[in-house]
Design a protein around this motif. Structure first.
Motif, PDB file in Angstrom:
ATOM      1  N   ALA A  13       3.299 -38.699  35.434  1.00 24.22           N
ATOM      2  CA  ALA A  13       2.193 -38.057  36.135  1.00 24.22           C
ATOM      3  C   ALA A  13       1.121 -39.073  36.528  1.00 24.22           C
ATOM      4  O   ALA A  13       0.903 -40.082  35.839  1.00 24.22           O
ATOM      5  N   LEU A  14       0.476 -38.792  37.632  1.00 29.27           N
ATOM      6  CA  LEU A  14      -0.666 -39.569  38.121  1.00 29.27           C
ATOM      7  C   LEU A  14      -1.818 -38.607  38.383  1.00 29.27           C
ATOM      8  O   LEU A  14      -1.628 -37.562  39.019  1.00 29.27           O
ATOM      9  N   ILE A  15      -3.004 -38.951  37.913  1.00 32.08           N
ATOM     10  CA  ILE A  15      -4.212 -38.184  38.221  1.00 32.08           C
ATOM     11  C   ILE A  15      -5.216 -39.125  38.863  1.00 32.08           C
ATOM     12  O   ILE A  15      -5.515 -40.200  38.313  1.00 32.08           O
ATOM     13  N   VAL A  16      -5.735 -38.743  40.025  1.00 37.95           N
ATOM     14  CA  VAL A  16      -6.717 -39.559  40.740  1.00 37.95           C
ATOM     15  C   VAL A  16      -8.007 -38.758  40.877  1.00 37.95           C
ATOM     16  O   VAL A  16      -8.016 -37.657  41.442  1.00 37.95           O
ATOM     17  N   GLU A  17      -9.096 -39.317  40.379  1.00 33.06           N
ATOM     18  CA  GLU A  17     -10.415 -38.689  40.424  1.00 33.06           C
ATOM     19  C   GLU A  17     -11.278 -39.371  41.478  1.00 33.06           C
ATOM     20  O   GLU A  17     -11.124 -40.572  41.733  1.00 33.06           O
ATOM     21  N   ALA A  18     -12.172 -38.621  42.114  1.00 34.93           N
ATOM     22  CA  ALA A  18     -13.159 -39.187  43.026  1.00 34.93           C
ATOM     23  C   ALA A  18     -14.476 -39.339  42.268  1.00 34.93           C
ATOM     24  O   ALA A  18     -14.931 -38.391  41.613  1.00 34.93           O
ATOM     25  N   GLU A  19     -15.082 -40.517  42.336  1.00 37.75           N
ATOM     26  CA  GLU A  19     -16.268 -40.798  41.521  1.00 37.75           C
ATOM     27  C   GLU A  19     -17.417 -39.835  41.817  1.00 37.75           C
ATOM     28  O   GLU A  19     -18.118 -39.402  40.906  1.00 37.75           O
ATOM     29  N   HIS A  20     -17.614 -39.480  43.067  1.00 40.85           N
ATOM     30  CA  HIS A  20     -18.726 -38.610  43.447  1.00 40.85           C
ATOM     31  C   HIS A  20     -18.205 -37.276  43.988  1.00 40.85           C
ATOM     32  O   HIS A  20     -18.468 -36.887  45.127  1.00 40.85           O
ATOM     33  N   ASP A  21     -17.469 -36.568  43.155  1.00 43.84           N
ATOM     34  CA  ASP A  21     -16.845 -35.305  43.558  1.00 43.84           C
ATOM     35  C   ASP A  21     -17.785 -34.139  43.253  1.00 43.84           C
ATOM     36  O   ASP A  21     -18.151 -33.909  42.106  1.00 43.84           O
ATOM     37  N   ASP A  22     -18.163 -33.389  44.292  1.00 44.40           N
ATOM     38  CA  ASP A  22     -19.057 -32.244  44.115  1.00 44.40           C
ATOM     39  C   ASP A  22     -18.301 -30.934  43.904  1.00 44.40           C
ATOM     40  O   ASP A  22     -18.917 -29.900  43.658  1.00 44.40           O
ATOM     41  N   PHE A  23     -16.987 -30.952  44.029  1.00 45.18           N
ATOM     42  CA  PHE A  23     -16.194 -29.730  43.922  1.00 45.18           C
ATOM     43  C   PHE A  23     -15.347 -29.693  42.653  1.00 45.18           C
ATOM     44  O   PHE A  23     -15.158 -28.633  42.060  1.00 45.18           O
ATOM     45  N   VAL A  24     -14.800 -30.823  42.273  1.00 44.26           N
ATOM     46  CA  VAL A  24     -14.001 -30.909  41.047  1.00 44.26           C
ATOM     47  C   VAL A  24     -14.693 -31.871  40.100  1.00 44.26           C
ATOM     48  O   VAL A  24     -14.590 -33.094  40.247  1.00 44.26           O
ATOM     49  N   ASP A  68     -13.621 -45.349  43.326  1.00 41.98           N
ATOM     50  CA  ASP A  68     -15.064 -45.622  43.288  1.00 41.98           C
ATOM     51  C   ASP A  68     -15.738 -45.189  44.585  1.00 41.98           C
ATOM     52  O   ASP A  68     -15.205 -45.378  45.688  1.00 41.98           O
ATOM     53  N   LYS A  69     -16.921 -44.594  44.456  1.00 43.74           N
ATOM     54  CA  LYS A  69     -17.783 -44.192  45.570  1.00 43.74           C
ATOM     55  C   LYS A  69     -17.160 -43.134  46.480  1.00 43.74           C
ATOM     56  O   LYS A  69     -17.681 -42.869  47.563  1.00 43.74           O
ATOM     57  N   ALA A  70     -16.081 -42.530  46.067  1.00 49.18           N
ATOM     58  CA  ALA A  70     -15.398 -41.542  46.903  1.00 49.18           C
ATOM     59  C   ALA A  70     -15.941 -40.143  46.636  1.00 49.18           C
ATOM     60  O   ALA A  70     -16.298 -39.802  45.503  1.00 49.18           O
ATOM     61  N   ASP A  71     -15.987 -39.313  47.701  1.00 48.24           N
ATOM     62  CA  ASP A  71     -16.289 -37.906  47.529  1.00 48.24           C
ATOM     63  C   ASP A  71     -14.983 -37.118  47.481  1.00 48.24           C
ATOM     64  O   ASP A  71     -13.898 -37.691  47.577  1.00 48.24           O
ATOM     65  N   HIS A  72     -15.096 -35.819  47.331  1.00 46.85           N
ATOM     66  CA  HIS A  72     -13.909 -34.974  47.155  1.00 46.85           C
ATOM     67  C   HIS A  72     -12.942 -35.090  48.331  1.00 46.85           C
ATOM     68  O   HIS A  72     -11.721 -35.139  48.144  1.00 46.85           O
ATOM     69  N   ALA A  73     -13.486 -35.152  49.543  1.00 48.96           N
ATOM     70  CA  ALA A  73     -12.651 -35.130  50.752  1.00 48.96           C
ATOM     71  C   ALA A  73     -12.226 -36.513  51.226  1.00 48.96           C
ATOM     72  O   ALA A  73     -11.589 -36.625  52.278  1.00 48.96           O
ATOM     73  N   LEU A  74     -12.575 -37.565  50.466  1.00 47.34           N
ATOM     74  CA  LEU A  74     -12.277 -38.934  50.902  1.00 47.34           C
ATOM     75  C   LEU A  74     -12.827 -39.172  52.317  1.00 47.34           C
ATOM     76  O   LEU A  74     -12.115 -39.575  53.237  1.00 47.34           O
ATOM     77  N   SER A  75     -14.119 -38.900  52.486  1.00 48.11           N
ATOM     78  CA  SER A  75     -14.728 -38.946  53.816  1.00 48.11           C
ATOM     79  C   SER A  75     -14.791 -40.345  54.419  1.00 48.11           C
ATOM     80  O   SER A  75     -14.750 -40.493  55.643  1.00 48.11           O
ATOM     81  N   SER A  76     -14.901 -41.358  53.577  1.00 47.17           N
ATOM     82  CA  SER A  76     -15.028 -42.723  54.094  1.00 47.17           C
ATOM     83  C   SER A  76     -13.665 -43.394  54.196  1.00 47.17           C
ATOM     84  O   SER A  76     -12.747 -43.109  53.420  1.00 47.17           O
ATOM     85  N   LYS A  77     -13.552 -44.301  55.145  1.00 47.70           N
ATOM     86  CA  LYS A  77     -12.289 -45.018  55.326  1.00 47.70           C
ATOM     87  C   LYS A  77     -11.927 -45.855  54.104  1.00 47.70           C
ATOM     88  O   LYS A  77     -10.751 -45.870  53.696  1.00 47.70           O
ATOM     89  N   PRO A  78     -12.890 -46.560  53.468  1.00 49.49           N
ATOM     90  CA  PRO A  78     -12.540 -47.326  52.257  1.00 49.49           C
ATOM     91  C   PRO A  78     -11.967 -46.444  51.143  1.00 49.49           C
ATOM     92  O   PRO A  78     -11.041 -46.853  50.444  1.00 49.49           O
ATOM     93  N   SER A  79     -12.514 -45.238  50.978  1.00 48.20           N
ATOM     94  CA  SER A  79     -12.001 -44.369  49.919  1.00 48.20           C
ATOM     95  C   SER A  79     -10.605 -43.856  50.266  1.00 48.20           C
ATOM     96  O   SER A  79      -9.743 -43.722  49.393  1.00 48.20           O
TER      97      SER A  79
END
Length: 250
Positions: free
Chosen positions: A178-189, A213-224
Motif C-alpha cells: 500500500a501507498l498513502i500520499v498526504e497533501a501538506e496543506h489539505d483543507d478537506f482531508v 510538501d506545500k500541496a493542497d487537496h486538489a494539487l493545484s500547483s504544477k510542482p505539487s
C-alpha cells in the motif's frame, strides 16, 4: 515476463535435433485509476500514460455523477459509485494481456475511499491512496451531495478505528502493498484522517507513506502535481514492475 515453452524437433541432414521455443506469455499488470468527487478521469490520464509506458495496462474512467453524467450528481450515492468501481475493475481484467493476479488500484480522495472498499470484493495486489477521504458508514445509500459537510469534517478529525468504519476495516485486512500520499496543506482531508488510514494497514505486506510538501487537496500547483506523479511512478516501479522483475515474470 512469464514465458510459455514448446518442445520442437529441428530437421537437419536427414536427422532431427531437439529444440525449445520460449515465447512470452504477454501478460502484464493492470492498473485501475479512480478519480475524486467532482473530478473526472482527466485527473489521472497523464499519470496513467506514464505507468502504461512501464509495461502496464491502465484503465481510467468517469464515476457516475461526473463528466458526461454530471446531471446525476445530486442523486448518486456511495453505493452507486462503488458499483461503478467494481464494474471498471471487471472490465479491466477482461483485457487479453492482463495478468489477473497482478492488479493495482490508484484512488484519489473519494476515489481512494472507494478503492479501499473495492479490496473487500475484488483481488487487489497493490493499493495507492492519494489524500483518501473518509465517510461515516451510516447514510450509505443517501446521495453523496446530501451529506452534511460540517459533520463530515468533525468525523474526519476524530480518531477512527477499523471497527468503526468499512473503508478502514477493508484496509486492516489488505495483505498487499500500500501507498498513502498526504497533501501538506489539505483543507478537506485532515492529517488525522490520513493517520487513521496509516494505522489501519496492520496486515499489509508493506506500507509507504509520503507527504507532498506545500500541496493542497486538489494539487493545484504544477510542482505539487509533478511531486505526486513522481511519488506514484517511483512506487509503481518498485512495487509493480520491480516485483515482477525480481520474480522473473517480466
Amino acid at each position: 515476463m512469464t514465458t510459455d515453452s514448446e518442445i520442437i524437433r529441428i530437421e537437419v541432414q536427414h536427422q532431427s535435433i531437439a529444440g525449445t521455443f520460449l515465447v512470452p506469455s504477454n501478460t502484464v499488470p493492470g492498473v485501475l485509476f479512480v478519480h475524486g468527487w467532482g473530478g473526472s478521469q482527466a485527473f489521472d490520464l497523464l499519470r496513467a500514460k506514464r505507468i502504461a509506458g512501464m509495461g502496464c495496462v491502465c484503465l481510467t474512467f468517469d464515476l457516475r455523477g461526473h463528466a458526461d453524467t454530471v446531471s446525476q450528481q445530486m442523486s448518486v450515492s456511495r453505493d452507486d459509485n462503488l458499483r461503478d468501481v467494481v464494474a471498471a475493475y471487471d472490465q479491466l481484467i477482461t483485457h487479453p494481456t492482463i495478468d489477473t493476479t497482478a492488479i493495482a488500484v490508484v484512488g484519489s480522495s473519494y476515489g481512494g475511499y472507494l478503492a479501499a472498499l473495492l479490496t473487500q470484493v475484488r483481488p487487489v495486489k497493490w493499493l495507492a491512496l492519494h489524500v483518501p477521504a473518509l465517510y461515516r458508514d451510516d447514510e450509505w445509500m443517501l446521495p453523496k451531495r446530501q451529506l452534511n459537510r460540517d459533520a463530515l469534517m468533525t468525523y474526519r478529525r476524530s480518531q477512527i478505528t477499523p471497527d468503526d468504519n468499512r473503508a478502514l476495516a477493508a484496509c486492516s485486512t489488505f495483505k498487499g502493498d500500500a501507498l498513502i500520499v498526504e497533501a501538506e496543506h489539505d483543507d478537506f482531508v485532515p492529517h488525522s484522517t490520513i493517520m487513521n488510514y496509516v494505522a489501519a494497514f496492520r496486515s499489509a505486506h508493506s506500507l509507504t507513506y509520503r507527504v507532498v510538501d506545500k500541496a493542497d487537496h486538489a494539487l493545484s500547483s504544477k510542482p505539487s502535481q509533478e511531486a505526486y506523479t513522481s511519488i506514484l511512478a517511483n512506487w509503481t516501479t518498485e512495487m509493480v514492475v520491480g516485483s515482477r522483475v525480481g520474480s522473473g515474470t517480466t
